[in-house]
Scaffold this motif. Sequence first.
Motif, PDB file in Angstrom:
ATOM      1  N   UNK A 137       1.283   8.307   2.563  1.00  0.00           N
ATOM      2  CA  UNK A 137      -0.039   8.821   2.945  1.00  0.00           C
ATOM      3  C   UNK A 137      -1.094   7.775   2.609  1.00  0.00           C
ATOM      4  N   UNK A 138      -2.290   7.935   3.188  1.00  0.00           N
ATOM      5  CA  UNK A 138      -3.355   6.985   2.909  1.00  0.00           C
ATOM      6  C   UNK A 138      -4.690   7.456   3.458  1.00  0.00           C
ATOM      7  N   UNK A 139      -5.755   6.849   2.944  1.00  0.00           N
ATOM      8  CA  UNK A 139      -7.092   7.110   3.475  1.00  0.00           C
ATOM      9  C   UNK A 139      -7.807   5.782   3.681  1.00  0.00           C
ATOM     10  N   UNK A 181      -2.228   8.239   8.804  1.00  0.00           N
ATOM     11  CA  UNK A 181      -0.811   7.988   8.570  1.00  0.00           C
ATOM     12  C   UNK A 181      -0.565   6.479   8.467  1.00  0.00           C
ATOM     13  N   UNK A 182      -0.103   5.991   7.313  1.00  0.00           N
ATOM     14  CA  UNK A 182       0.188   4.555   7.198  1.00  0.00           C
ATOM     15  C   UNK A 182       1.550   4.228   7.803  1.00  0.00           C
ATOM     16  N   UNK A 198       3.987  -6.083   6.531  1.00  0.00           N
ATOM     17  CA  UNK A 198       2.641  -5.657   6.917  1.00  0.00           C
ATOM     18  C   UNK A 198       2.509  -4.139   6.881  1.00  0.00           C
ATOM     19  N   UNK A 199       1.394  -3.665   6.339  1.00  0.00           N
ATOM     20  CA  UNK A 199       1.071  -2.241   6.323  1.00  0.00           C
ATOM     21  C   UNK A 199      -0.116  -1.996   7.250  1.00  0.00           C
ATOM     22  N   UNK A 200       0.061  -1.086   8.194  1.00  0.00           N
ATOM     23  CA  UNK A 200      -1.014  -0.727   9.116  1.00  0.00           C
ATOM     24  C   UNK A 200      -1.153   0.781   9.193  1.00  0.00           C
ATOM     25  N   UNK A 201      -1.922   1.256  10.167  1.00  0.00           N
ATOM     26  CA  UNK A 201      -2.169   2.687  10.308  1.00  0.00           C
ATOM     27  C   UNK A 201      -1.968   3.116  11.758  1.00  0.00           C
ATOM     28  N   UNK A 202      -1.753   4.424  11.930  1.00  0.00           N
ATOM     29  CA  UNK A 202      -1.551   4.967  13.263  1.00  0.00           C
ATOM     30  C   UNK A 202      -2.797   4.791  14.134  1.00  0.00           C
ATOM     31  N   UNK A 203      -3.971   4.719  13.483  1.00  0.00           N
ATOM     32  CA  UNK A 203      -5.224   4.445  14.187  1.00  0.00           C
ATOM     33  C   UNK A 203      -5.690   3.039  13.828  1.00  0.00           C
TER      34      UNK A 203
END
Length: 301
Positions: free
Chosen positions: A229-231, A238-239, A254-259
């Motif tokens: 999870x993430x903000x 969603x990460x 690499x860590x990204x997000x659904x948006x």
Amino acid sequence: MKPKLAIVLIASLLLTCCACAKKAPEEPSTAADVSAAADVQIDSSILYNANDLVIRYLGKGVAPNAEGAEESYRVSIENKTENDADVSIFTSIVNGFTIEVTFNTEIDDMVETARTVSAPAGQTIESWLTVNQYMAGRCGLTVPQEIVLRFDVRDPDAQKRLFITEPVEIRTTDEALQQAYNEAGDVVYDKDGIRLIFQGVDKEQRGGVMFLMQVINTSDRDICVNAISGTVDGAVLEPWYASYVPAGSRSIETLGFSTEFHSVGTLALTFSISAYDFAAEKPGEKIAENVTWSGTVNAEN
């Protein structure tokens, strides 16, 4: 006098023929001879020899691929069985990092890049192993020195795994290189031989802001680290991040997000860490849950 002269001439001719016979081996070899000699001089070594499968390392060179030519590592795969086999790269560790390695195989004047090659029954095929250059660059790796591989061998007809090889090692250079490891960043987790480090913005990514996470696994267990999870600036998102790290290796992913975001001020992340069964391709025992990190990043892209 004439009989004596004839004897002298015959003797002279015989000596000349003998001399020519001795010089014959010094003549240049044929093209076929030169090719055979070159094959003998290849610095080959057996990587794996069991279960009627022989994998040899034939040396490094430049192999063609879809993106151009780059240094690769030639291997041969000999299938001694009466059944076809698919050979894939199960795990790959380069200079201590989990980095993708693929086969580059020339088929009908085309180069096919894949993690799997087909080894027909009773035949020997040749291919090239190529290290993913983007992943290598992200890890700060410039010269692959030690490549450790495990191969997954399957029956293509029954879609059944036959066996997984033990780790095999390719030493690509004799130079005494010292791989530099950049472990700078915020330590998110550090316990029992597992360390998770937040390393800031991935500057190589184009598009939205993404981040780099490094996992250092000095434990004796294969593990999987997931972002659950993430903000971003207070918005719950969603990460996208999962890293599979064999025992004794490390990864930078690499860590990204659904948006997609082009600017980030504050960031909060929650991770889980589990043992991982590569053969079954599923997580095992939970090692740590709800591992959290938060901070100000002030990133734009």
